[in-house]
Design a protein around this motif. Structure first.
Motif, PDB file in Angstrom:
ATOM      1  N   GLN A   1      30.770  40.547  48.428  1.00  0.00           N
ATOM      2  CA  GLN A   1      30.600  39.855  47.158  1.00  0.00           C
ATOM      3  C   GLN A   1      31.557  40.399  46.093  1.00  0.00           C
ATOM      4  N   THR A   2      31.429  41.673  45.777  1.00  0.00           N
ATOM      5  CA  THR A   2      32.294  42.297  44.770  1.00  0.00           C
ATOM      6  C   THR A   2      32.765  43.654  45.263  1.00  0.00           C
ATOM      7  N   GLN A   3      33.863  44.108  44.672  1.00  0.00           N
ATOM      8  CA  GLN A   3      34.385  45.434  44.982  1.00  0.00           C
ATOM      9  C   GLN A   3      34.919  46.085  43.709  1.00  0.00           C
ATOM     10  N   THR A   4      34.766  47.409  43.654  1.00  0.00           N
ATOM     11  CA  THR A   4      35.396  48.226  42.625  1.00  0.00           C
ATOM     12  C   THR A   4      36.267  49.252  43.327  1.00  0.00           C
ATOM     13  N   LEU A   5      37.562  49.268  42.997  1.00  0.00           N
ATOM     14  CA  LEU A   5      38.513  50.164  43.644  1.00  0.00           C
ATOM     15  C   LEU A   5      38.951  51.234  42.652  1.00  0.00           C
ATOM     16  N   VAL A   6      38.826  52.490  43.061  1.00  0.00           N
ATOM     17  CA  VAL A   6      39.142  53.634  42.219  1.00  0.00           C
ATOM     18  C   VAL A   6      40.330  54.379  42.824  1.00  0.00           C
TER      19      VAL A   6
ATOM     20  N   ASP B   1      42.766  53.215  35.472  1.00  0.00           N
ATOM     21  CA  ASP B   1      41.562  52.400  35.395  1.00  0.00           C
ATOM     22  C   ASP B   1      41.239  51.787  36.753  1.00  0.00           C
ATOM     23  N   PRO B   2      39.945  51.570  37.034  1.00  0.00           N
ATOM     24  CA  PRO B   2      39.573  50.942  38.306  1.00  0.00           C
ATOM     25  C   PRO B   2      39.904  49.455  38.306  1.00  0.00           C
ATOM     26  N   VAL B   3      39.927  48.890  39.482  1.00  0.00           N
ATOM     27  CA  VAL B   3      40.160  47.450  39.650  1.00  0.00           C
ATOM     28  C   VAL B   3      38.900  46.833  40.244  1.00  0.00           C
ATOM     29  N   GLU B   4      38.488  45.707  39.693  1.00  0.00           N
ATOM     30  CA  GLU B   4      37.306  45.013  40.185  1.00  0.00           C
ATOM     31  C   GLU B   4      37.698  43.647  40.722  1.00  0.00           C
ATOM     32  N   THR B   5      37.124  43.288  41.858  1.00  0.00           N
ATOM     33  CA  THR B   5      37.387  41.977  42.451  1.00  0.00           C
ATOM     34  C   THR B   5      36.056  41.283  42.721  1.00  0.00           C
TER      35      THR B   5
ATOM     36  N   GLY C   1      38.926  54.987  46.455  1.00  0.00           N
ATOM     37  CA  GLY C   1      37.479  54.858  46.612  1.00  0.00           C
ATOM     38  C   GLY C   1      37.082  53.413  46.406  1.00  0.00           C
ATOM     39  N   ILE C   2      36.267  52.887  47.317  1.00  0.00           N
ATOM     40  CA  ILE C   2      35.892  51.466  47.247  1.00  0.00           C
ATOM     41  C   ILE C   2      34.375  51.351  47.257  1.00  0.00           C
TER      42      ILE C   2
END
Length: 205
Positions: A93-98, A106-110, A145-146
């Motif tokens: 559904q969603t991901q946050t990549l660090v 900054d992290p990336v969100e998809t 980190g995901i």
């Protein structure tokens, strides 16, 4: 003249009574019954051990089936790595990549489009590469980190893992270097606590 030898005395023969025969038969039957029960218990123990092993193997298989693992598919243009679950019944559904702070602060969100884009990393990786030794070449890795939210069997779940993105730096005449993504691999599953700290620690190593 020699004396005639005395005849040997025969030992008296004692016939067993009926009661004694019945007692011996009872002992034999009891012994056979004990042996048969012993063999049956051993067989039952072997069957219980085999059943327990089978259940353990099945439980491990079920655990592996439900374990979340990301796999990456590199596009022909090497601009991005498409991410998906190794198990088709797990829907991301969603991901946050660090990323390491030296690469991207900054992290990336998809949402609904799990991926790693080259443009997210290129400037930071080229900058970090300037601090490397001149002879450091070949494929390199940067930890990421995901945090993944996904649906499995109608239930929302979350995975926090550490992956490595493989890349190479390719020189271009008069235009510096460019980053080429190569793939992604698992470093650590089930990261608890501060994911950013785990990323920074992996980057330092």
């Amino acid at each position: 003249m020699s004396e005639n030898p005395r005849p040997r005395r025969r030992l008296p023969i004692r016939w067993l009574s009926l009661a004694e025969l019945v007692g011996i038969a009872a002992l034999v039957i009891a012994g056979l019954g004990w042996w048969d029960n012993h063999r049956e218990r051993e067989q039952q123990d072997r069957e219980r051990i085999a059943a327990a092993r089978s259940q353990s193997v099945q439980a491990r298989r079920e655990a592996l089936r439900s374990t979340f693992l990301l796999v990456g598919n590199l596009g022909d243009d090497a601009e991005r790595i498409r991410l998906s679950s190794a198990h088709p019944d797990q829907v991301i559904q969603t991901q946050t990549l660090v990323f390491p702070a030296a690469v991207r602060g900054d992290p990336v969100e998809t949402t609904g489009n799990p991926r790693i884009d080259r443009r997210w990393l290129e400037d930071g990786l080229k900058k970090a590469d300037r601090d490397r030794k001149p002879d450091a070449g070949g494929e390199r890795r940067v930890p990421v980190g995901i945090v993944t939210s996904y649906v499995e069997a109608g239930e929302m779940k979350t995975d926090r893992s550490l992956y490595a993105v493989a890349y190479t730096l390719q020189s271009r005449l008069l235009r510096g270097s460019t980053v080429k993504l190569e793939g992604v691999s698992l470093l650590r599953r089930g990261v608890s606590g501060d994911l950013k700290a785990a990323v920074e620690s992996a980057w330092r190593r």
